[in-house]
Design a protein around this motif. Structure first.
Motif, PDB file in Angstrom:
ATOM      1  N   ARG A   1       0.859  -1.190   0.000  1.00  0.00           N
ATOM      2  CA  ARG A   1       0.000   0.000   0.000  1.00  0.00           C
ATOM      3  C   ARG A   1       0.886   1.227   0.000  1.00  0.00           C
ATOM      4  O   ARG A   1       1.963   1.236   0.595  1.00  0.00           O
ATOM      5  CB  ARG A   1      -0.909   0.020   1.230  1.00  0.00           C
ATOM      6  N   ARG A   2       0.402   2.257  -0.654  1.00  0.00           N
ATOM      7  CA  ARG A   2       1.144   3.513  -0.729  1.00  0.00           C
ATOM      8  C   ARG A   2       0.211   4.655  -0.365  1.00  0.00           C
ATOM      9  O   ARG A   2      -0.945   4.675  -0.776  1.00  0.00           O
ATOM     10  CB  ARG A   2       1.677   3.705  -2.143  1.00  0.00           C
ATOM     11  N   THR A   3       0.721   5.601   0.372  1.00  0.00           N
ATOM     12  CA  THR A   3      -0.101   6.737   0.784  1.00  0.00           C
ATOM     13  C   THR A   3      -0.381   7.657  -0.396  1.00  0.00           C
ATOM     14  O   THR A   3       0.377   7.720  -1.354  1.00  0.00           O
ATOM     15  CB  THR A   3       0.591   7.555   1.882  1.00  0.00           C
ATOM     16  N   GLU A   4      -1.487   8.353  -0.289  1.00  0.00           N
ATOM     17  CA  GLU A   4      -1.844   9.367  -1.274  1.00  0.00           C
ATOM     18  C   GLU A   4      -1.177  10.681  -0.881  1.00  0.00           C
ATOM     19  O   GLU A   4      -0.664  10.821   0.232  1.00  0.00           O
ATOM     20  CB  GLU A   4      -3.366   9.548  -1.321  1.00  0.00           C
ATOM     21  N   GLU A   5      -1.221  11.646  -1.767  1.00  0.00           N
ATOM     22  CA  GLU A   5      -0.681  12.980  -1.476  1.00  0.00           C
ATOM     23  C   GLU A   5      -1.346  13.533  -0.222  1.00  0.00           C
ATOM     24  O   GLU A   5      -2.571  13.502  -0.098  1.00  0.00           O
ATOM     25  CB  GLU A   5      -0.940  13.911  -2.663  1.00  0.00           C
ATOM     26  N   GLY A   6      -0.565  13.998   0.727  1.00  0.00           N
ATOM     27  CA  GLY A   6      -1.098  14.578   1.951  1.00  0.00           C
ATOM     28  C   GLY A   6      -1.432  13.566   3.037  1.00  0.00           C
ATOM     29  O   GLY A   6      -1.817  13.935   4.134  1.00  0.00           O
ATOM     30  N   GLU A   7      -1.294  12.299   2.728  1.00  0.00           N
ATOM     31  CA  GLU A   7      -1.585  11.255   3.707  1.00  0.00           C
ATOM     32  C   GLU A   7      -0.287  10.907   4.433  1.00  0.00           C
ATOM     33  O   GLU A   7       0.765  10.775   3.809  1.00  0.00           O
ATOM     34  CB  GLU A   7      -2.128  10.027   2.971  1.00  0.00           C
ATOM     35  N   ASP A   8      -0.355  10.797   5.749  1.00  0.00           N
ATOM     36  CA  ASP A   8       0.831  10.463   6.527  1.00  0.00           C
ATOM     37  C   ASP A   8       0.417   9.645   7.749  1.00  0.00           C
ATOM     38  O   ASP A   8      -0.742   9.264   7.883  1.00  0.00           O
ATOM     39  CB  ASP A   8       1.598  11.723   6.925  1.00  0.00           C
TER      40      ASP A   8
END
Length: 95
Positions: free
Chosen positions: A41-48
């Motif tokens: 899984r990879r985070t989306e822009e702005g996701e942390d």
């Protein structure tokens, strides 16, 4: 003290082994047999860490057998902290 409810959150962006097979000299089968991993899984822009943690908390609250005001302890473990002063548990408490 006991654990009475668990929740989680995983980013929606899936990175399959086919991606890594396409950029290396390995096959999907090779990757799977050596790592046991089928997809990542990879985070989306702005996701942390904090946004994912708060989403997991939002998923957890409806499952609690009591009101959230009765929570006495928040424990969070991570090896990827964002803030070195306030812990992830502090962010949950504030949320």
């Amino acid at each position: 003290m006991y654990i009475n409810s668990i929740a989680h959150y995983s980013p929606s962006r899936v990175v399959p082994n086919s991606y890594f097979a396409s950029i290396t000299d390995r096959t999907e089968e090779w990757l799977l047999t050596r790592t046991g991993i089928e997809e990542r899984r990879r985070t989306e822009e702005g996701e942390d860490l904090h946004s994912m943690l708060l989403q997991a908390v939002d998923n957890l609250i409806p499952k609690l057998p009591y009101d959230k005001s009765e929570i006495d302890l928040i424990v969070c473990g991570t090896y990827t902290p964002i803030d070195t002063v306030a812990t992830a548990a502090h962010h949950v408490q504030h949320h």
